[in-house]
Design a protein around this motif. Structure first.
Motif, PDB file in Angstrom:
ATOM      1  N   ILE A   1      12.197   4.757   1.684  1.00 56.70           N
ATOM      2  CA  ILE A   1      11.178   3.829   2.178  1.00 56.70           C
ATOM      3  C   ILE A   1       9.873   4.579   2.431  1.00 56.70           C
ATOM      4  CG2 ILE A   1      10.496   2.463   4.198  1.00 56.70           C
ATOM      5  CD1 ILE A   1      13.389   1.495   4.359  1.00 56.70           C
ATOM      6  N   ILE A   2       9.978   5.724   3.119  1.00 57.74           N
ATOM      7  CA  ILE A   2       8.784   6.527   3.393  1.00 57.74           C
ATOM      8  C   ILE A   2       8.149   7.008   2.092  1.00 57.74           C
ATOM      9  CG2 ILE A   2       7.959   8.670   4.443  1.00 57.74           C
ATOM     10  CD1 ILE A   2      10.227   8.312   6.543  1.00 57.74           C
ATOM     11  N   ALA A   3       9.011   7.473   1.156  1.00 64.56           N
ATOM     12  CA  ALA A   3       8.500   7.942  -0.139  1.00 64.56           C
ATOM     13  C   ALA A   3       7.804   6.812  -0.888  1.00 64.56           C
ATOM     14  CB  ALA A   3       9.651   8.506  -0.975  1.00 64.56           C
ATOM     15  N   GLY A   4       8.404   5.621  -0.865  1.00 61.15           N
ATOM     16  CA  GLY A   4       7.814   4.485  -1.554  1.00 61.15           C
ATOM     17  C   GLY A   4       6.448   4.126  -1.001  1.00 61.15           C
ATOM     18  N   VAL A   5       6.337   4.110   0.324  1.00 66.34           N
ATOM     19  CA  VAL A   5       5.051   3.775   0.956  1.00 66.34           C
ATOM     20  C   VAL A   5       3.991   4.819   0.610  1.00 66.34           C
ATOM     21  CG1 VAL A   5       3.862   3.499   3.167  1.00 66.34           C
ATOM     22  CG2 VAL A   5       6.116   2.473   2.832  1.00 66.34           C
ATOM     23  N   ILE A   6       4.370   6.097   0.661  1.00 64.59           N
ATOM     24  CA  ILE A   6       3.415   7.175   0.344  1.00 64.59           C
ATOM     25  C   ILE A   6       2.980   7.091  -1.114  1.00 64.59           C
ATOM     26  CG2 ILE A   6       3.149   9.672   0.100  1.00 64.59           C
ATOM     27  CD1 ILE A   6       5.016   9.983   2.526  1.00 64.59           C
ATOM     28  N   LEU A   7       3.965   6.964  -2.018  1.00 67.79           N
ATOM     29  CA  LEU A   7       3.644   6.919  -3.450  1.00 67.79           C
ATOM     30  C   LEU A   7       2.841   5.662  -3.790  1.00 67.79           C
ATOM     31  CD1 LEU A   7       7.067   8.105  -4.931  1.00 67.79           C
ATOM     32  CD2 LEU A   7       4.913   9.389  -4.890  1.00 67.79           C
ATOM     33  N   GLY A   8       3.171   4.553  -3.138  1.00 71.35           N
ATOM     34  CA  GLY A   8       2.451   3.315  -3.390  1.00 71.35           C
ATOM     35  C   GLY A   8       0.987   3.410  -3.021  1.00 71.35           C
ATOM     36  N   ASN A   9       0.688   4.214  -2.017  1.00 68.86           N
ATOM     37  CA  ASN A   9      -0.707   4.402  -1.616  1.00 68.86           C
ATOM     38  C   ASN A   9      -1.409   5.479  -2.429  1.00 68.86           C
ATOM     39  OD1 ASN A   9      -1.705   2.855   1.005  1.00 68.86           O
ATOM     40  ND2 ASN A   9       0.487   3.181   1.200  1.00 68.86           N
ATOM     41  N   LEU A  10      -0.640   6.486  -2.875  1.00 68.43           N
ATOM     42  CA  LEU A  10      -1.246   7.539  -3.696  1.00 68.43           C
ATOM     43  C   LEU A  10      -1.479   7.094  -5.132  1.00 68.43           C
ATOM     44  CD1 LEU A  10       0.743  10.708  -2.513  1.00 68.43           C
ATOM     45  CD2 LEU A  10      -1.632  10.094  -1.972  1.00 68.43           C
TER      46      LEU A  10
ATOM     47  N   ALA B   1      16.288   4.156  -6.051  1.00 70.86           N
ATOM     48  CA  ALA B   1      15.084   4.001  -6.878  1.00 70.86           C
ATOM     49  C   ALA B   1      14.473   2.615  -6.677  1.00 70.86           C
ATOM     50  CB  ALA B   1      15.425   4.229  -8.351  1.00 70.86           C
ATOM     51  N   THR B   2      15.326   1.606  -6.536  1.00 67.30           N
ATOM     52  CA  THR B   2      14.839   0.247  -6.279  1.00 67.30           C
ATOM     53  C   THR B   2      14.109   0.182  -4.946  1.00 67.30           C
ATOM     54  OG1 THR B   2      16.664  -0.712  -7.547  1.00 67.30           O
ATOM     55  CG2 THR B   2      15.494  -2.182  -6.053  1.00 67.30           C
ATOM     56  N   VAL B   3      14.654   0.849  -3.931  1.00 66.96           N
ATOM     57  CA  VAL B   3      14.009   0.876  -2.613  1.00 66.96           C
ATOM     58  C   VAL B   3      12.634   1.526  -2.706  1.00 66.96           C
ATOM     59  CG1 VAL B   3      14.140   1.848  -0.282  1.00 66.96           C
ATOM     60  CG2 VAL B   3      16.169   0.823  -1.329  1.00 66.96           C
ATOM     61  N   VAL B   4      12.547   2.642  -3.434  1.00 68.88           N
ATOM     62  CA  VAL B   4      11.252   3.322  -3.603  1.00 68.88           C
ATOM     63  C   VAL B   4      10.245   2.374  -4.256  1.00 68.88           C
ATOM     64  CG1 VAL B   4      10.028   5.176  -4.805  1.00 68.88           C
ATOM     65  CG2 VAL B   4      12.214   5.648  -3.695  1.00 68.88           C
TER      66      VAL B   4
ATOM     67  N   GLN C   1       5.017  -2.786  -1.755  1.00 67.69           N
ATOM     68  CA  GLN C   1       4.645  -3.358  -0.456  1.00 67.69           C
ATOM     69  C   GLN C   1       3.846  -2.377   0.410  1.00 67.69           C
ATOM     70  OE1 GLN C   1       5.312  -6.409   0.586  1.00 67.69           O
ATOM     71  NE2 GLN C   1       6.846  -7.156  -0.854  1.00 67.69           N
ATOM     72  N   ALA C   2       3.451  -1.235  -0.156  1.00 69.03           N
ATOM     73  CA  ALA C   2       2.869  -0.157   0.649  1.00 69.03           C
ATOM     74  C   ALA C   2       1.649  -0.603   1.451  1.00 69.03           C
ATOM     75  CB  ALA C   2       2.492   1.017  -0.253  1.00 69.03           C
ATOM     76  N   GLU C   3       0.741  -1.311   0.814  1.00 75.30           N
ATOM     77  CA  GLU C   3      -0.487  -1.727   1.500  1.00 75.30           C
ATOM     78  C   GLU C   3      -0.179  -2.634   2.692  1.00 75.30           C
ATOM     79  OE1 GLU C   3      -4.681  -4.077   0.548  1.00 75.30           O
ATOM     80  OE2 GLU C   3      -3.397  -3.405  -1.103  1.00 75.30           O
ATOM     81  N   THR C   4       0.731  -3.584   2.486  1.00 73.06           N
ATOM     82  CA  THR C   4       1.103  -4.506   3.564  1.00 73.06           C
ATOM     83  C   THR C   4       1.755  -3.764   4.720  1.00 73.06           C
ATOM     84  OG1 THR C   4       1.472  -6.284   1.967  1.00 73.06           O
ATOM     85  CG2 THR C   4       2.499  -6.537   4.130  1.00 73.06           C
ATOM     86  N   LEU C   5       2.633  -2.825   4.399  1.00 75.59           N
ATOM     87  CA  LEU C   5       3.368  -2.115   5.437  1.00 75.59           C
ATOM     88  C   LEU C   5       2.462  -1.232   6.292  1.00 75.59           C
ATOM     89  CD1 LEU C   5       6.565  -1.168   3.423  1.00 75.59           C
ATOM     90  CD2 LEU C   5       6.418  -2.782   5.317  1.00 75.59           C
ATOM     91  N   LEU C   6       1.468  -0.612   5.665  1.00 70.71           N
ATOM     92  CA  LEU C   6       0.565   0.247   6.423  1.00 70.71           C
ATOM     93  C   LEU C   6      -0.391  -0.562   7.282  1.00 70.71           C
ATOM     94  CD1 LEU C   6      -0.293   3.159   3.961  1.00 70.71           C
ATOM     95  CD2 LEU C   6       1.217   3.183   5.944  1.00 70.71           C
TER      96      LEU C   6
END
Length: 340
Positions: free
Chosen positions: A16-25, A227-230, A236-241
């Motif tokens: 989850i953390i990796a997905g949020v970080i990668l989604g923003n990067l 991988a699906t979670v990532v 959803q990274a923008e929404t979550l942050l």
């Protein structure tokens, strides 16, 4: 239960953390992946979901259903909880929290999507992880297999009608063609593929080749899940942050649902005087969710960036630690059933 499975909630949290970080990067990368879809079905996510579900379906031995009539009480318990109780309590809790208690914090459209994701979780009884919970509670493995097999057959016919009914009751538009397509893609096809594979591999009926195949497939199932979670949290990274409290809002009714359903099932099992090795797995099946299916259908119906998809993924995060706590409770209360 291996070390990897024991700490599954940790790996999900890391993803989850990796997905949020990668989604923003790399937002453009995730946008490109999201664009790879047809008829609201994303190709990348579909492949990952199949990678998850297929090994689970290969495990199911439908020949075991011939023994259904020998101990009907445990089957009755899990079937009533799965199909007549859990979907409706999940819908009620979703409506109560997101149309009532949390109404001032979530806009109506997003609230509808969260409710939809919860409903899809509630209508999808667990298929694979139940074998882990059964083993940890010293459940009867053959009876657990019968319960799971029967639930899978019912799911083929009942998932879409119940989901469609509850989504309609909560005033959510139901694209029936997409819902039915999702059932075919994520239940029927993997189920048929699993049955065919099992028949071809296990010709000698000694399970040796089958066990080797399952041990090979098992890591891929976990890889597909993570991988699906990532991907989902990357989408959803923008929404979550911007709204980190969302995970907590979704988790609260999911926790109430999970512990509440287990309490109902466990007390009922005690009243029915079921042996613990049948009661515990029956309650675990009735409590846990086939979150892989729920995630896939949420994406197909509402999109990768939807609140429904997010709600189903929060279900993944919540389920593993909660189910481990229920395993502990079931083992500590074995004496309630006259066993020590």
């Amino acid at each position: 239960m291996g070390t990897f499975e024991r700490y599954l909630s940790v790996w999900v949290g890391i993803c989850i953390i990796a997905g949020v970080i990668l989604g923003n990067l790399f937002p453009h990368l995730f946008e490109q992946i999201a664009s790879l879809e047809f008829a609201h079905v994303n190709f990348v996510v579909a492949v990952l979901i199949w990678v998850m579900i297929y090994p689970m379906m290969v495990q199911i031995d439908f020949s075991s259903i011939k023994d259904v009539g020998k101990k009907p009480k445990g089957l009755l318990l899990t079937l009533v909880i799965n199909w007549l109780v859990k979907p409706f309590t999940m819908a009620l809790l979703g409506w109560l929290f997101f149309k009532g208690i949390f109404a001032d914090w979530v806009d109506p459209q997003t609230a509808n999507e969260y409710i939809a994701g919860m409903i899809l979780l509630g209508v999808a009884p667990c298929t694979a992880m139940v074998f882990v919970w059964s083993q940890l509670t010293k459940g009867d493995p053959n009876y657990t297999l019968v319960q799971v097999s029967l639930n899978d057959i019912i799911m083929i016919f009942a998932f879409a009608p119940i989901a469609g009914f509850l989504l309609g009751v909560t005033d959510i538009a139901v694209p029936w063609s997409t819902l039915l397509l999702s059932v075919v893609l994520y239940v029927v096809i993997p189920l048929v593929a699993g049955v065919v594979t099992r028949k071809k591999v296990d010709k000698q009926n000694d399970h040796s080749q089958l066990d080797r195949l399952l041990s090979t497939l098992k890591p891929w199932s976990m890889i597909g899940l993570l991988a699906t979670v990532v991907l989902l949290f990357g989408f959803q990274a923008e929404t979550l942050l911007s709204q980190p409290e969302v995970i907590g809002l979704i988790a609260i009714p999911l926790l109430i649902q999970t512990y509440g359903i287990f309490a109902i099932a466990y007390l009922w099992a005690k009243k029915m005087k079921l042996p613990h090795n049948i009661a515990a797995p029956a309650c675990m099946i009735g409590t846990s969710n086939f979150f892989e299916l729920a995630v896939a259908v949420a994406i197909s119906l509402f999109g990768l960036h939807s609140g429904a998809a997010l709600a189903t993924v929060v279900g993944v995060l919540v389920e593993v630690p909660v189910m481990l706590s229920l395993v502990w409770f079931a083992n500590r209360t074995r004496h309630w059933f006259g066993e020590h």
